[in-house]
Design an enzyme around this catalytic site. Structure first.
Site, PDB file in Angstrom:
ATOM      1  N   LYS A  85      13.637  -1.408  -7.745  1.00  0.00           N
ATOM      2  CA  LYS A  85      14.042  -0.646  -6.553  1.00  0.00           C
ATOM      3  C   LYS A  85      14.462  -1.595  -5.413  1.00  0.00           C
ATOM      4  CE  LYS A  85      13.683   2.815  -3.432  1.00  0.00           C
ATOM      5  NZ  LYS A  85      13.413   2.087  -2.215  1.00  0.00           N
ATOM      6  N   SER A 135       9.693   5.943  -2.915  1.00  0.00           N
ATOM      7  CA  SER A 135       9.467   4.919  -1.894  1.00  0.00           C
ATOM      8  C   SER A 135       8.345   5.405  -0.984  1.00  0.00           C
ATOM      9  CB  SER A 135      10.745   4.716  -1.076  1.00  0.00           C
ATOM     10  OG  SER A 135      10.434   4.088   0.153  1.00  0.00           O
ATOM     11  N   ALA A 150       3.922   6.767  -7.607  1.00  0.00           N
ATOM     12  CA  ALA A 150       4.110   6.632  -9.063  1.00  0.00           C
ATOM     13  C   ALA A 150       4.892   5.361  -9.425  1.00  0.00           C
ATOM     14  CB  ALA A 150       4.815   7.862  -9.606  1.00  0.00           C
ATOM     15  N   GLY A 151       5.731   4.873  -8.503  1.00  0.00           N
ATOM     16  CA  GLY A 151       6.450   3.626  -8.771  1.00  0.00           C
ATOM     17  C   GLY A 151       5.484   2.456  -8.880  1.00  0.00           C
ATOM     18  N   HIS A 152       4.483   2.436  -7.984  1.00  0.00           N
ATOM     19  CA  HIS A 152       3.472   1.369  -8.052  1.00  0.00           C
ATOM     20  C   HIS A 152       2.600   1.523  -9.309  1.00  0.00           C
ATOM     21  CE1 HIS A 152       4.212   1.561  -3.582  1.00  0.00           C
ATOM     22  NE2 HIS A 152       4.367   0.281  -3.804  1.00  0.00           N
ATOM     23  N   GLY A 189       0.810  -1.214   0.000  1.00  0.00           N
ATOM     24  CA  GLY A 189       0.000   0.000   0.000  1.00  0.00           C
ATOM     25  C   GLY A 189       0.842   1.261   0.000  1.00  0.00           C
TER      26      GLY A 189
END
Ligand code: PAF
Length: 279
Positions: A145, A181, A31-33, A27
């Site tokens: 990452k 992160s 933006a990485g997810h 959760g």
């Protein structure tokens, strides 16, 4: 659609025809997810995003307690990116019984990041194996990452003969290079300035790749040494050039792929970053 129980997940999963991709997350999506869900959406017919803060992979109770929980916002992001299903189970649903049988990640889970976080990779691999069993995905997407996590998950799939494909998605960075992160939200402005040394060190190392592993480390180290003198300081945990498949540090004459990985603490927040390199 959000489902909260394994029984509801299994029912919803059975109704999804074609290839199903899983994006496992804890959760606090950013933006990485989004990049993971987008890549999954391109590769599969349906995307399931799991949102579960896994207690088994946290060392300190305080770290687990303060981990951000933002399910409503997470579900909105999943819907925007076209994920059909969000699986947000309770701890009791994932761990209905005291664990007897779990995944051991061996040496790979004890070195580099594993040395700093004893038990972390065993807990991560155990929940990932559970999620694979619950969702039964054809593909699963993981961020570069967490390079050591990615390597261990690939090894989990190989060692247990699991029938799915693991897909790696490049790290998403802010304009100045800071890797995204969920923990970045804890950084003060001054801590963020210090933390930027991690990505700057990696980029300095990458610029020296033509000189071989020794030159890469020699170029990255001074950036981290300077950050250790900042206020607040960077408390460096490790800077390592590792084999991307095993995470064993590479020798000075190494040829082929490697990952330059760094970790440290700024204030109360632990930061990690890495760059894949080719020698
Ligand atoms: O990378 C993460 O967010 C977690 O380690 C994962 C893969 C969702 C397992 O809890």
């Amino acid at each position: 659609m959000i489902v909260h129980t394994v029984a509801d997940l299994r029912r919803a999963r059975r109704a999804l025809p074609g290839r199903v991709a899983l994006v496992p997350t804890m959760g606090a999506l950013h933006a990485g997810h989004r990049a993971l869900v987008r890549a999954a959406k391109e590769a599969a017919d349906h995307v399931v995003v799991s949102v579960f803060v896994n207690p088994l992979q946290f060392g300190e109770q305080a770290d687990l307690d303060r981990y951000p929980r933002t399910l409503e916002a997470d579900a909105a992001i999943c819907a925007e990116e076209g994920a059909e299903l969000v699986f947000a189970p309770s701890v009791d649903d994932v761990y209905p019984l005291p664990l007897e049988v779990s995944v051991r990640t061996g040496r790979m889970g004890e070195i580099v990041e594993g040395a700093a976080r004893p038990g972390h990779f065993d807990g991560m691999a155990t929940v990932v194996a559970k999620l694979f069993g619950m969702v039964r995905p054809d593909l699963a997407f993981f961020g570069q990452k967490d390079a050591q996590q990615l390597a261990i998950v690939r090894r989990l799939v190989a060692d247990l003969n699991l029938d799915l494909e693991i897909v790696a998605v490049p790290t998403v960075r802010e304009a100045d290079g800071f890797a995204l992160s969920s923990r970045n939200r804890f950084l003060s402005a001054a801590e963020r300035v210090t933390g930027l040394a991690l990505s700057r060190a990696l980029f300095a190392g990458r610029d020296a790749v033509a000189g071989g592993p020794g030159s890469v480390l020699a170029a990255a180290e001074p950036v981290l040494a300077a950050a250790a003198k900042e206020d607040p300081p960077l408390l460096l945990d490790y800077l390592v050039l590792a084999d991307p498949a095993t995470f064993t540090p590479v020798a000075s004459g190494h040829r082929g792929p490697a990952v330059l990985a760094v970790a440290g603490r700024v204030g109360a927040t632990r930061l990690i970053d890495n760059l894949p390199l080719e020698f």
